[in-house]
Every structure is written in structure tokens, then in C-alpha cells.
Design a protein around this motif. Structure first.
Motif, short mmCIF file in Angstrom:
data_model
loop_
_atom_site.label_atom_id
_atom_site.label_comp_id
_atom_site.label_asym_id
_atom_site.label_seq_id
_atom_site.Cartn_x
_atom_site.Cartn_y
_atom_site.Cartn_z
N PHE A 109 47.01 36.17 32.81
CA PHE A 109 46.36 37.13 33.50
C PHE A 109 45.17 36.34 33.49
O PHE A 109 44.68 35.68 32.89
CB PHE A 109 46.08 38.48 32.70
N ALA A 110 44.57 36.29 34.79
CA ALA A 110 43.39 35.84 35.26
C ALA A 110 42.86 36.51 36.33
O ALA A 110 43.36 37.56 36.90
CB ALA A 110 43.60 34.50 35.81
N GLU A 111 41.35 36.61 36.22
CA GLU A 111 40.63 37.37 37.07
C GLU A 111 39.16 36.73 37.35
O GLU A 111 38.80 35.78 36.59
CB GLU A 111 40.18 38.61 35.92
N ILE A 112 38.84 36.97 38.62
CA ILE A 112 37.60 36.54 38.93
C ILE A 112 36.66 37.79 39.30
O ILE A 112 37.14 38.54 40.03
CB ILE A 112 37.63 35.65 40.26
N PHE A 113 35.24 37.67 38.80
CA PHE A 113 34.47 38.69 39.17
C PHE A 113 33.30 38.03 39.84
O PHE A 113 32.47 37.01 39.06
CB PHE A 113 33.91 39.25 37.91
N CYS A 114 32.93 38.13 41.02
CA CYS A 114 32.17 37.40 41.71
C CYS A 114 30.87 38.42 42.26
O CYS A 114 31.42 39.64 42.62
CB CYS A 114 32.97 36.82 43.11
N GLU A 115 29.67 38.04 42.11
CA GLU A 115 28.57 38.83 42.18
C GLU A 115 27.49 38.26 42.86
O GLU A 115 27.07 37.17 42.70
CB GLU A 115 28.04 39.53 40.81
#
Lengths: 451, 460
Positions: B21-27
Motif C-alpha cells: 500500500f502506498a499513499e501520497i499526502f500533498c499539502e
């Protein structure tokens, strides 16, 4: 945009905004690593690279700040226009300054090649070893709640249009372990952290042992009857209290009437055995720095010497207001913060009295090994504190039963005057903008609420 | 900000080495703060933060990498660094993202970044005047406004691609009262997940300033609190910090999943007095701890934690949910892109009960009335908590008597919950910043007036 080009554009745009505007850039770049382990496996692994740029302008004796993490065209305008607008909003009558640079800066070796050379695999190995060692200490240590090793490296450069151009680079290696001791229905936790600039000096066995001892020793803790007790504050606890009340030594707070030390320079404010140092040059500390948050060269000083208050901590603004030299304690927590006042490595100078002698001098009383609730149960203006505590009874100069579920209350100004003895076991807390340290301190009397 | 195709490429790179599982959180976040001391603006600051965090799971292990460089090249480099820490073979096939639009529960009207500085300065000056008008003993007033506007994009290898915009505004007033070298302070810090319209009807800045000043003056004339074990009546609003510290943290999956909580394994059992019902609700419109989606992209929920004293739910994030075999409750939160998320509280409160507030005091044996609380902390493993009473009074003969200062309350969460013998009928909430493993986040605490039969009170 490349950084030098970005800075050139900032200075040019600010210069075009009007006459007599000085501007300054504080650029930080850093990397960090942390690995936590559980049951011999990696639980979480984090790495990061970060950069940020703070921009400060000075116009008519007023400063304004703005910062960014992107160096693009849009950011040039945001920073310059934002900082100028912020400076224009300032109404305070205290004159603010920008500094052209000191003639000389101390040469400090704050960047450890040995820490830099450590591989991720070595750090993971350390974390796994620490966990194993902690579990081996005692059959009652059935669980390691947290176990991690981390490292970080940070560089800061400050340049301004008045000629300042300084930079520094620090790194450090650290780790911590939290263990849980259980016996029947009883449960207690123990925590130990370490920091160093020399990986060869890390003694994981000692770290594991300290955490396990704390958890096990406290398993049978019970409250003592309420009353007034002689109290020995263990070194780490005395350091935590100093950190909580360090603001009373800030000239900024004093000038605002938020410290009772206002105008007390030269007077006796503590017991004669008390000497309090601010040492920005301490080897191996990530809080050490050759220049402060305004670019002024730092120096070592005794804030309290033999119980007498030598000086408060100043930046350029507070020093000018009081007609003295800055002590080079201007602090910028990060590139994004404005300029305040804070100590560097701030600690009570140790004596050569051993811990057992301190227990003996205490006679009958309490050893406090943990204080909780500093951010709420301590009033940094009045010095009053009322905090949850753990520790041990001291009877006839010896440690006896563990104690918990009590509160310890007092007043920090009174405590400084009531210190009867200072131990030899100086120890430092985790380094940040400031790093606080203390040996164990014997205090004449504090109020305890218990059973 | 990151495009869909960038996100797909980066997630593919992240899963190259065996992550499941991979996730990107861009802010991208802009924030501003202005501080006033004694009637004059002392500092104003604006900050822009920008970056992304990439997270990979392999089973129950996780890797987190964050960077300021959100270009395709920067994100790919970060994903590669994360993937390098995972050992294995690719096990996830192609990644296709589907954009999801979220319901918006929180109307924002006036963006605070656009409000003129002079207007904010006037509001702060009005606070200063209002506080000083309370008493000549008010020696200093500090007032500040802080606000932030955060745009987030979240993409994960299960096909999620969604975003949210969060705008927060908060006022802080601290008043110091002094007399004969002694001083005491009082504070108020109302805020909401909303724009500058916060001050058009919802929060009266003058009222907040007067309340802070009144507390300071009251405490200046108070004697030290006597120490001992006694009944304690804790008023509503920020009094809810007792539940937050003593129980809330121990109901977070981050503590429960590893057995590091005194409430682990207690679902369905009676853990509190039967008159206690407690809720964690992220859906309340514009509340300080509310969200549309959590920081893992999951719609936020209303969760009953304790129902009539029986433990019903834990607050669960995705990774700890895997560990516990429970679905996420939309409770994954983080301070910003530099933190991996974990289970956290939102708006957490004890629900209104049936007791009459006047009767709670009148029938109380001699003890302490904690009208307003300061902060506190807890050890989730042992449940030991401590917190400070900002404004306290003695209860004598069933009446609220003289004010007392310097009181603190200590105890164990599981014991306190069972000792609640009254729950009032009027509930309200107050704002706080809660610090834990995933950073400092806005949370509401709340409760009606409650009474605890005995607590250890620290004093002098």
C-alpha cells in the motif's frame, strides 16, 4: 529557482520598495532519519529532506517577517510584500535592529563526521539491539512500548544587506526506549533517551537498564501522606523544572513585567551554592551555535554566580532598551519565526558531591524522579507550580518505598533560594533551540498532596 | 499541486520493492499570525509551507518520507527513497486513480489571508480595551490572531485521489492581573474551522477578553488551594479536557493496538459510570476539531465511544486498523505533511446527562468546584493523568465559596470514569491543540458539568 538567485531577487525587490530598507535572509536545510522497531522488526522508518527560507525586513526601526518552503517567482513577491506589510503593521515603540556582523566568531566543531558516516543499517541495528537489551533486563519487562533511533543534520545561513554572512551546521544521533513493567495488576512505564555527537560513546546497555529500572522500581508506588517534605530533585527533573521556568531569565519578559527578576541584576536571588551557566559553545550539543538569531557572535556567561544574578538574557532590542550590551541570546526557533530571547545550553553548575552524599544530606524526605504536567500546572509568570510526581521515600539518608499519585507544589523563585545543596551528576535534556541541564538539587521544603 | 498522472507514477515507484500500500499526502498551507501586547501590534508574520509525505506499508510495517519538492522528479526521488527501505518484490499491479469529490460540511466565507491587517489590528486593540476595562489590576494584555488555510491532496494505491481545503481562525487573549508584586493570569482561546466570519456572530472578541481578565482578577484574590482527596465538580466546556486526557488518548487505536492502553480488550464492557455517554464527532459543522475527510482521505464520522458506561468503539486509523482487524473510523490525523498520520481525537465530549446543575453543587459534600480548566497530560499505558485548574472555588455547605489558585487534579482514567456521580444537562465545547505522535492538531473538548466523588487535588 536556485537559492543565490532567489536571494538576489529578494534583496533587489525590497531595495526597490523604498529608501532605507534593510533585508535579511535566514536559510535552513536539513535532513532527518528515524527508525522505530517492535519485536525485532522495523515498525516505522522515516527520512526527510527539508528546506526553508525566512525573510526579514527592517524599515523605520520596525521589522516584519515572512517565510516560504518554495523558491519560485511567486514566492519572491509574497515574501517581500508580506514582510513589508507586516513591518508596517507593527506599532510597538521598541526599536528593532538588524546586525552587520561581529568582528570574529568562535570556531565550533558542531558537525560530527562520525554521525554523518553512520548508515541506515547501522542505525536500524542499534534500535533492534536497544529493544532486545530492554526486554532482557527483567522478566517483569514484558513489553517495549517504543524503541527508536534517530539522527538529524541541519545547516543555517544568515545573510543581510548590511554585510552579515554567517553559517553553521550541526548534527546529532539519538534514541529512546519506553518499557512497560507488569506484575499482576500493577503496571508502570520507564523511559530513557540519549543524544550524542559521538556514536562510539553510546552505551545501549545503560540506556536499557535505566528505562527498566525506572519502570520496575515504580511498580509498587503508593502516595505518601500530604504535608511538607524535604525534596531531592533528581538531575533530569531539576532540568525539566529549569526548562519550564527559564523564561524568568529573559530580559524581554522582565521588561514586560512577566518576570520578578526585573531590575534585580547584582542582587542575591538564589542560595549561595547556585551558579547558572549559559554556554553556547558546549561541545557535542546541537543547541550550540557560533552566532545567535540576529547574527551576533555568542559567548559563555554565568547568569547566576554564587547566588547573585549577573545578567538577564538579551537580544539587540532588549539590550538597547536597558542600555546594556546584548548577551547574544536572540533566538529564532526556525527560519520561519521572528526574533525572541532564549538561552542556549543552560545549566546549573555541578559540585563534586556524589548522589549518595546528596541522599544522606536529605536525611528524611522524598526523591522526585518524575514530574508531569509542566505545560499546565506551572505558571511561568508567578513561578507557582503544582505538578504530578513520582519518586521514592528517603529515610535516614537511604531510598526506601516508591511513591506515585502525588503532586508537588511550590514556587520557583522560592525554590532557587531554598536550594541547600547541588549534586555532581550534571545531565542534559534533549537539545532544541535551547538545551537545559542540571545536577540533582536538594530543596529545603515543598508541599506534597498525597493520601 | 500534484496531478493525477504524477500521483499514479509516484505510487508505482513507491510500490516497486514489495510495499502492499502506498499513499501520497500533498499539502500547500499559508498561515498568518498577528500579536498585540498592551495595545500595540508587536509582530506580524506570514508563513507558506509546501511539501508532500509518501507512506508505504508492507504488512504492519511502514515507511514515511517527506520532502518540499513536489515536482514529478522530487516526488519520484522521495518515493524511491521510501521504496529502498522496503525489501521484497512488487506485489501490487497497475495503479489507476479515480478522483473523488467530497461532501462539504463546513462553509467558509471570508478567507483570513485576504483580510486587511489593519482590520485584525483593530479587533486585537478592542480585546485589549475590553480586558483593561474589567479592573485597574489588569497589568498586561496579550492578544493574538492566528489563521491557516491548508489545501491537501491525498492519493493512494487503492485508487483514491481526493482533496480537501481546511481554513482555521483562532483568537487568543491572555490577561495578567497584578497587585503588590503578585500576579495571576487568565486566558481564552476561541476558534473554529472557519474564516474571519468567526467574529460575525460566533465569537465576541470583547467577551473573550473580559472573561480572561475576570479569571485573572479572581485568581489574584484567591488563596492557595488546600491539598487532599475531595469531591470535585468540573464545569462544562474546557472541563472536557479531563475526558480527553484521562480516557480519550487511551481509546486511540495507536495505544490500543499494542495493548498500551488500560482500555485494550474492553469493548462491550462497563468501563464508566452508567450515566456517562461519550462521543467523538468529526462531522459537526465548522467545529475546531471537524474535517470533511481525515488525513488518509476517509470521510470523517460520528463515533460513540462510551454508551451508558459501556465501551463501544475505539478511534481507528488505517494502519492500526490493520493491526486490530478493524475498519478505519476516519480518525487518521496529522499536523502537516511532515508527519505520518495516526489515530487521533476530533471533537470529543461527554454527552449531556439528566442532572440539574444547581442540584449538583447543592448536594455536593465540601470539595472543589473547577470552573475552568488548564491543560494536562496522560500516560496512556497506566492511565495516570494530571491537569491544572485555571479557575477554582471551594464548595462549602452546598455552595460555591471562596476562589482558590494553584490546584491540580491527578488520578487514573479508569478510576475517575467510574466515580462520576452527576452529569449535567447543558453541554458545550472549547478549543485546544492536542500534541501526540503525529504532531499538534486542533481538537475540541467538551462536557456538561460533572461531579467526581473523589480526586486527589494538589495544592499548597
Amino acid at each position: 529557482m536556485e537559492r543565490n538567485e532567489f536571494v538576489r531577487r529578494l534583496f533587489a525587490r525590497a531595495g526597490e520598495a523604498g529608501e532605507g530598507i534593510a533585508s535579511e535572509v535566514c536559510y535552513e536545510s536539513g535532513s532527518s532519519f528515524e527508525v522505530s522497531v517492535k519485536d525485532g522488526e522495523i515498525l516505522q522508518y522515516s527520512v526527510s529532506d527539508s528546506t526553508g527560507l525566512g525573510f526579514r525586513v527592517l524599515r523605520n526601526g520596525r521589522t516584519g517577517t515572512a517565510s516560504t518552503q518554495i523558491l519560485d517567482e511567486e514566492a519572491v513577491a509574497q515574501l517581500v510584500d508580506g514582510a513589508l506589510e507586516n513591518a508596517a503593521l507593527v506599532e510597538s515603540e521598541d526599536e528593532q535592529f538588524m546586525f552587520p556582523g561581529s568582528p570574529e566568531y568562535p570556531k565550533l566543531a558542531l558537525f560530527s563526521p562520525a554521525v554523518e558516516a553512520m548508515t541506515a543499517a547501522e542505525k536500524i541495528g542499534m534500535a533492534k539491539r536497544l529493544e532486545q537489551l530492554a526486554l532482557r533486563q527483567d522478566p517483569r519487562i514484558q513489553q517495549v512500548e517504543e524503541c527508536a533511533v534517530f539522527s538529524s543534520s541541519d545547516a543555517r545561513t544568515m545573510t543581510n544587506t548590511l554585510g552579515l554572512n554567517v553559517s553553521t551546521e550541526v548534527n546529532l544521533l539519538g534514541g529512546y526506549v519506553v518499557v512497560v513493567a507488569r506484575e499482576g495488576e500493577k503496571v508502570n512505564t520507564g523511559f530513557k533517551v540519549f543524544f550524542t555527537s559521538d556514536p562510539a560513546q553510546v552505551d545501549l546497555e545503560a540506556v536499557a537498564k535505566a528505562a527498566a529500572k525506572e519502570a520496575i522500581d515504580g511498580l509498587d508506588g503508593a502516595p505518601v501522606p500530604s504535608g511538607r517534605y524535604r525534596v531531592l530533585l533528581r538531575n533530569d527533573v531539576a532540568g525539566n523544572l529549569l526548562a519550564t521556568f527559564a523564561g524568568i531569565f529573559s530580559a524581554d519578559n522582565a521588561q514586560r513585567g512577566l518576570s520578578r527578576l526585573k531590575g534585580r541584576e547584582g542582587e542575591r536571588i538564589a542560595a549561595e551554592c547556585v551558579t547558572l551557566m549559559d554556554d553556547p559553545h558546549r561541545a557535542g550539543s546541537a543547541s550550540s551555535t557560533p552566532f545567535d538569531g540576529e547574527g551576533v557572535a555568542t559567548r559563555v556567561k554565568a547568569v547566576i554566580e554564587g547566588g547573585r544574578l549577573n545578567t538577564l538574557l538579551h537580544n539587540l532590542k532588549t539590550a538597547r532598551k536597558q542600555g546594556v550590551e546584548t548577551t547574544a541570546n536572540a533566538a529564532r526557533e526556525s527560519y520561519a519565526s521572528g526574533v525572541g530571547v532564549a538561552p542556549t545550553n543552560f545549566y546549573f553548575a555541578p559540585s563534586d558531591t556524589g548522589f549518595d552524599d546528596m541522599l544522606e544530606q536529605t536525611g528524611d524526605g522524598l526523591l522526585i524522579t518524575d514530574l508531569q504536567g509542566m505545560h499546565a500546572g506551572a505558571n511561568p509568570i508567578t513561578g507557582d507550580f503544582s505538578l504530578a510526581a513520582k519518586g521514592f521515600r528517603i529515610e535516614g539518608g537511604r531510598l526506601t518505598a516508591p511513591v506515585n499519585q502525588i503532586t508537588v507544589a511550590g514556587n520557583y523563585y522560592e525554590l532557587l533560594a531554598d536550594i541547600e545543596a547541588v549534586g555532581g551528576d550534571l545531565d542534559f535534556r534533549s537539545p532544541g533551540t535551547s538545551c537545559f541541564g542540571s545536577p540533582s538539587l536538594l530543596v529545603k521544603g515543598l508541599s506534597v498532596a498525597g493520601a | 499541486m500534484m496531478t493525477k498522472s504524477t500521483a499514479e507514477q509516484v505510487l508505482r515507484e513507491a510500490l516497486r520493492t514489495g510495499g502492499d500500500f502506498a499513499e501520497i499526502f500533498c499539502e500547500d498551507r499559508s498561515s498568518g499570525a498577528m500579536g498585540l501586547v498592551d495595545g500595540r501590534v508587536e509582530a506580524a508574520n506570514t508563513v507558506r509551507r509546501h511539501g508532500a509525505g509518501i507512506r508505504i506499508y508492507r504488512g504492519l510495517n511502514s515507511v514515511y518520507v517527506h520532502t518540499n519538492d513536489t515536482s514529478l522528479a522530487g516526488l519520484t526521488a522521495a518515493a524511491r527513497k521510501a521504496a529502498d527501505a522496503v525489501e521484497g518484490e512488487r506485489c501490487v499491479g497497475d495503479i489507476h486513480l479515480t478522483r473523488q469529490l467530497q461532501r462539504n460540511l463546513h462553509q467558509i466565507r471570508e478567507l483570513p489571508m485576504d483580510v486587511a491587517g489593519s482590520r485584525m489590528a483593530k479587533l486585537l486593540r478592542d480585546c485589549d480595551l475590553a480586558a483593561k476595562a474589567v479592573s485597574p489590576e489588569i497589568s498586561q494584555v496579550r492578544a493574538s490572531l492566528s489563521h491557516w488555510d491548508s489545501e491537501v491532496l491525498i492519493a493512494n494505491s487503492e485508487g483514491l485521489f481526493t482533496g480537501d481545503r481546511r481554513v482555521y481562525t483562532r483568537l487568543f487573549v491572555n490577561a495578567v492581573a497584578s497587585r503588590d508584586g503578585d500576579s495571576q493570569s487568565g486566558h481564552e482561546a476561541p476558534g473554529a474551522m472557519m474564516g474571519y466570519e468567526l467574529f460575525s456572530g460566533r465569537v465576541d472578541p470583547g467577551e473573550a477578553a473580559r472573561s480572561a481578565a475576570t479569571k485573572a482578577v479572581t485568581m489574584l484574590h484567591a488563596d492557595p488551594c488546600p491539598a487532599g482527596v475531595m469531591p470535585v465538580v468540573i464545569d462544562g466546556g474546557f472541563g472536557g479536557v479531563i475526558f480527553h486526557e484521562a480516557c480519550g488518548h487511551s481509546l486511540e487505536a495507536a495505544a490500543v493496538a499494542f495493548g498500551n492502553s488500560e482500555f485494550a480488550g474492553k469493548l462491550g464492557t462497563q468501563i464508566a459510570s452508567p450515566i456517562v455517554t461519550a462521543v467523538d464527532d468529526g462531522t459537526l459543522a465548522n467545529e475546531w476539531g471537524s474535517l470533511n475527510i481525515d488525513d488518509e482521505g476517509i470521510p470523517t464520522t460520528r463515533l460513540v465511544l462510551i454508551e451508558d458506561g459501556v465501551l463501544r468503539n475505539y478511534m481507528v486509523d488505517q494502519l492500526n486498523g490493520r493491526r486490530m482487524g478493524l475498519p478505519s473510523t476516519g480518525s487518521g490525523r496529522r499536523q502537516d505533511y511532515t508527519f505520518a498520520p495516526t489515530s487521533r481525537m476530533r471533537n470529543t465530549f461527554i454527552a449531556p446527562g439528566e442532572d440539574d446543575e444547581a442540584e449538583i453543587i447543592a448536594s455536593c459534600p465540601d470539595g472543589l468546584y473547577a470552573r475552568s480548566m488548564g491543560g494536562g497530560s496522560v500516560n496512556p499505558v497506566t492511565g495516570e493523568f494530571n491537569f491544572a485548574v485555571e479557575e477554582g472555588y471551594l464548595i462549602r455547605n452546598g455552595r460555591i465559596d471562596a476562589p482558590v489558585r494553584g490546584a491540580s487534579l491527578i488520578g487514573r482514567g479508569s478510576e475517575i470514569l467510574r466515580k462520576i456521580d452527576r452529569v449535567g444537562s447543558k453541554m458545550w465545547m472549547a478549543q485546544g491543540m492536542c500534541g501526540a505522535a503525529s504532531g499538534s492538531i486542533p481538537t475540541n473538548v467538551g462536557q456538561p458539568m460533572i461531579r467526581v466523588t473523589d480526586i486527589t487535588v494538589g495544592g499548597r
